[in-house]
Design a protein around this motif. Structure first.
Motif, PDB file in Angstrom:
ATOM      1  N   UNK A  74      40.275  45.631  31.773  1.00  0.00           N
ATOM      2  CA  UNK A  74      40.305  45.354  33.204  1.00  0.00           C
ATOM      3  C   UNK A  74      39.118  45.058  33.769  1.00  0.00           C
ATOM      4  N   UNK A  75      39.236  44.458  34.738  1.00  0.00           N
ATOM      5  CA  UNK A  75      37.866  44.182  35.431  1.00  0.00           C
ATOM      6  C   UNK A  75      37.901  44.613  37.046  1.00  0.00           C
ATOM      7  N   UNK A  76      36.698  45.344  37.410  1.00  0.00           N
ATOM      8  CA  UNK A  76      36.944  45.863  38.751  1.00  0.00           C
ATOM      9  C   UNK A  76      35.684  45.436  39.408  1.00  0.00           C
ATOM     10  N   UNK A  77      35.815  44.366  40.174  1.00  0.00           N
ATOM     11  CA  UNK A  77      34.704  43.572  40.527  1.00  0.00           C
ATOM     12  C   UNK A  77      34.113  44.514  41.891  1.00  0.00           C
ATOM     13  N   UNK A  78      32.731  43.854  42.188  1.00  0.00           N
ATOM     14  CA  UNK A  78      32.087  44.770  43.187  1.00  0.00           C
ATOM     15  C   UNK A  78      32.715  45.319  44.503  1.00  0.00           C
ATOM     16  N   UNK A  79      32.420  46.374  44.840  1.00  0.00           N
ATOM     17  CA  UNK A  79      33.038  47.350  46.062  1.00  0.00           C
ATOM     18  C   UNK A  79      34.166  47.482  46.098  1.00  0.00           C
ATOM     19  N   UNK A  88      47.491  49.366  34.032  1.00  0.00           N
ATOM     20  CA  UNK A  88      47.866  48.948  32.515  1.00  0.00           C
ATOM     21  C   UNK A  88      46.621  48.179  32.027  1.00  0.00           C
ATOM     22  N   UNK A  89      47.033  47.084  31.624  1.00  0.00           N
ATOM     23  CA  UNK A  89      46.016  46.280  30.654  1.00  0.00           C
ATOM     24  C   UNK A  89      45.722  44.907  31.391  1.00  0.00           C
ATOM     25  N   UNK A  90      44.646  44.285  31.108  1.00  0.00           N
ATOM     26  CA  UNK A  90      44.237  43.016  31.368  1.00  0.00           C
ATOM     27  C   UNK A  90      44.362  42.606  33.005  1.00  0.00           C
ATOM     28  N   UNK A  91      44.022  43.555  33.795  1.00  0.00           N
ATOM     29  CA  UNK A  91      44.059  43.277  35.244  1.00  0.00           C
ATOM     30  C   UNK A  91      43.002  42.862  35.711  1.00  0.00           C
ATOM     31  N   UNK A  92      42.861  42.113  36.999  1.00  0.00           N
ATOM     32  CA  UNK A  92      41.537  41.727  37.653  1.00  0.00           C
ATOM     33  C   UNK A  92      41.486  42.531  39.273  1.00  0.00           C
ATOM     34  N   UNK A  93      40.802  43.199  39.546  1.00  0.00           N
ATOM     35  CA  UNK A  93      40.489  43.740  40.828  1.00  0.00           C
ATOM     36  C   UNK A  93      39.602  43.166  41.425  1.00  0.00           C
ATOM     37  N   UNK A  94      39.692  42.165  42.381  1.00  0.00           N
ATOM     38  CA  UNK A  94      38.704  41.236  43.003  1.00  0.00           C
ATOM     39  C   UNK A  94      37.860  41.980  44.002  1.00  0.00           C
ATOM     40  N   UNK A  95      36.604  41.309  44.440  1.00  0.00           N
ATOM     41  CA  UNK A  95      35.819  42.062  45.281  1.00  0.00           C
ATOM     42  C   UNK A  95      36.370  42.727  46.587  1.00  0.00           C
ATOM     43  N   UNK A  96      35.774  43.764  46.922  1.00  0.00           N
ATOM     44  CA  UNK A  96      36.384  44.628  47.991  1.00  0.00           C
ATOM     45  C   UNK A  96      37.666  44.855  48.046  1.00  0.00           C
ATOM     46  N   UNK A  97      38.739  44.709  47.077  1.00  0.00           N
ATOM     47  CA  UNK A  97      40.021  44.956  47.218  1.00  0.00           C
ATOM     48  C   UNK A  97      40.164  46.653  47.383  1.00  0.00           C
TER      49      UNK A  97
END
Length: 116
Positions: A74-79, A88-97
Motif C-alpha cells: 500500500x502507498x500512503x501519500x503525503x498528509x 487490504x493490499x495494493x491500495x493507493x491513498x492519495x495526498x491529503x485524503x
C-alpha cells in the motif's frame, strides 16, 4: 518491532504497538500511532511525509484490543490521515485524503486526493 529490511527514518513517529514488516518505507515526519490496539504493517508499504495512520478503534465486546491490519504494498501519500478498521493490499491513498474510523478498505482501491 521493525523488520531489518524496512527503512524507517529517525524523524518518523511510531507510538504504541507498531509492527513494521519487510521492505516497508516510512518517510520523514510520518506518524503511525497505535493508541487503542496494535498496528501491523505487512510487506512493502510506503508511508510518505506527514501521513498519519492511527488505530483508535474501540476494543471488542470482550475487551480484546482491535488490531489495525494493513496488507501488502500500500502507498500512503503525503498528509493523508488514515483511521480505518482494516486495509487490504495494493491500495493507493492519495495526498491529503482522509479515511475515517470503522472503514474497511479492500484490495486495489484508490482513495483520491483530498477525498473523505
Amino acid at each position: 518491532r521493525i523488520d531489518p529490511t524496512a527503512c524507517v527514518v529517525s524523524t518518523a513517529v511510531l507510538r504504541g504497538d507498531v509492527r513494521v514488516g519487510p521492505r516497508c518505507v516510512l518517510h520523514p515526519f510520518c506518524r503511525v500511532e497505535a493508541l487503542t490496539g496494535p498496528i501491523v504493517l505487512e510487506e512493502g508499504n510506503c508511508i510518505e511525509e506527514f501521513a498519519q495512520i492511527v488505530n483508535s478503534s474501540p476494543a471488542s465486546s470482550d475487551g480484546t484490543p482491535t488490531v489495525l491490519s494493513i496488507g501488502k504494498y500500500n502507498t500512503f501519500e503525503a498528509r493523508c490521515v488514515i483511521k480505518a478498521r482494516s486495509i487490504g493490499e495494493c491500495n493507493l491513498f492519495e495526498r491529503r485524503c482522509v479515511v475515517t474510523s470503522g472503514t474497511v478498505v479492500g484490495d486495489g482501491v484508490v482513495v483520491g486526493a483530498g477525498c473523505l
